[in-house]
Design an enzyme around this catalytic site. Sequence first.
Site, PDB file in Angstrom:
ATOM      1  N   PHE A   1       0.855  -1.186   0.000  1.00 26.79           N
ATOM      2  CA  PHE A   1       0.000   0.000   0.000  1.00 26.79           C
ATOM      3  C   PHE A   1       0.892   1.238   0.000  1.00 26.79           C
ATOM      4  CE2 PHE A   1      -3.695  -2.241   2.459  1.00 26.79           C
ATOM      5  CZ  PHE A   1      -4.009  -2.952   1.315  1.00 26.79           C
ATOM      6  N   CYS A   2       0.613   2.173  -0.913  1.00 28.97           N
ATOM      7  CA  CYS A   2       1.329   3.438  -0.974  1.00 28.97           C
ATOM      8  C   CYS A   2       2.833   3.183  -1.110  1.00 28.97           C
ATOM      9  CB  CYS A   2       0.992   4.289   0.246  1.00 28.97           C
ATOM     10  SG  CYS A   2       1.454   6.031   0.092  1.00 28.97           S
ATOM     11  N   THR A   3       3.655   3.697  -0.189  1.00 34.39           N
ATOM     12  CA  THR A   3       5.103   3.549  -0.306  1.00 34.39           C
ATOM     13  C   THR A   3       5.598   2.216   0.235  1.00 34.39           C
ATOM     14  OG1 THR A   3       5.374   4.733   1.790  1.00 34.39           O
ATOM     15  CG2 THR A   3       5.541   6.022  -0.241  1.00 34.39           C
ATOM     16  N   GLY A   4       4.701   1.304   0.556  1.00 33.87           N
ATOM     17  CA  GLY A   4       5.123  -0.051   0.890  1.00 33.87           C
ATOM     18  C   GLY A   4       5.868  -0.714  -0.249  1.00 33.87           C
TER      19      GLY A   4
ATOM     20  N   ALA B   1      -1.024   2.705  -5.267  1.00 34.01           N
ATOM     21  CA  ALA B   1      -0.341   3.998  -5.322  1.00 34.01           C
ATOM     22  C   ALA B   1      -0.453   4.711  -3.981  1.00 34.01           C
ATOM     23  CB  ALA B   1      -0.907   4.836  -6.460  1.00 34.01           C
TER      24      ALA B   1
END
Length: 331
Positions: A113-116, A166
């Site tokens: 998730f996201c910057t994971g 994203a």
Amino acid sequence: MAQGSSQPHRVAVIVDEGTNPFEVGVATELFGLPRPELGLPGPLYEVVLCTPTRAVRMNHGFFTITGTAELDAVDGADTLVVPGRPDNVVPRSADVLDAIRRTHARGARILSFCTGSFALAEAGVLDGLRATTHWMWAEAFRELHPRVRLEPDVLFVDEGRILTAAGSAAALDLGLYLVRQDHGAEIANAVSRRLVFAAHRDGGQRQFVERPVPEVPDESLGPVIAWAQERLGEPLTVADLAARAAVSPATLHRRFRTQLGTTPLTWLTGERVALACRLIERGEERLDVVAARCGLGTAANLRARLRRETGLSPSDYRRRFGPRAGEPLVS
């Protein structure tokens, strides 16, 4: 509970130091809550939060999470979720990276998730694959992980066993997509209604990327830019801009490239699309009027340009960003 199986699908969520609370909440909301309204014999998923230490401070120290499982809980999971954190240039712990690699090696599904996605890339499981991350971190991701094929404009990327979302809200898009893949559209739609969130969102990240007015270090371009911005509805050409700047088109082109990193024509088109977006946001519904006022000529050209720049059609853009029913129009 996967289709055709009596056992719930097991989901492990890694909560690392500095993890964003919202994304952990998304994972537990999507996969961890009971759904009695569905009338199913059991839960859709079984969720466990696992951490590298007994107590983990969340992003900005908002709170500390305790009472979680250890990282070896990932070894029994069918799906591993890796939320993001803001300090993406700080290496992840060896234990977290090892847990990701073990999960990948045994063939389980992995989500970020996201910057994971930074953690997945650091673990080496994204090499040669397509992936996405939050648009604010796209350049940093490219620099740190050049072997990953970054797609910064989309809400999520499905590479089979590895899926990346994203921004934080895009985690909901990816989660609902997986619920649909695992349990069918009817159940996914029911979950989306429970979340009061669209089961499918059109467009990608491009519609949310900031488009600040670029700084112009050389004042020679400032006057012509200001002049053109006041006349976007007129049939301006690159030759018109060059004449206003009292230089040749070749010189103007060179200055735009040097100072703004683009061409005069690309800049002019971008300004016209930005004006079209503002007009739609303010409530103008007549596409021919929008096209004329921003210099794009026809409604067909407006549709093509807007979709190219934002990933949305004018009607989709209006639904997303236009005034709601009953709201006063902005003049």
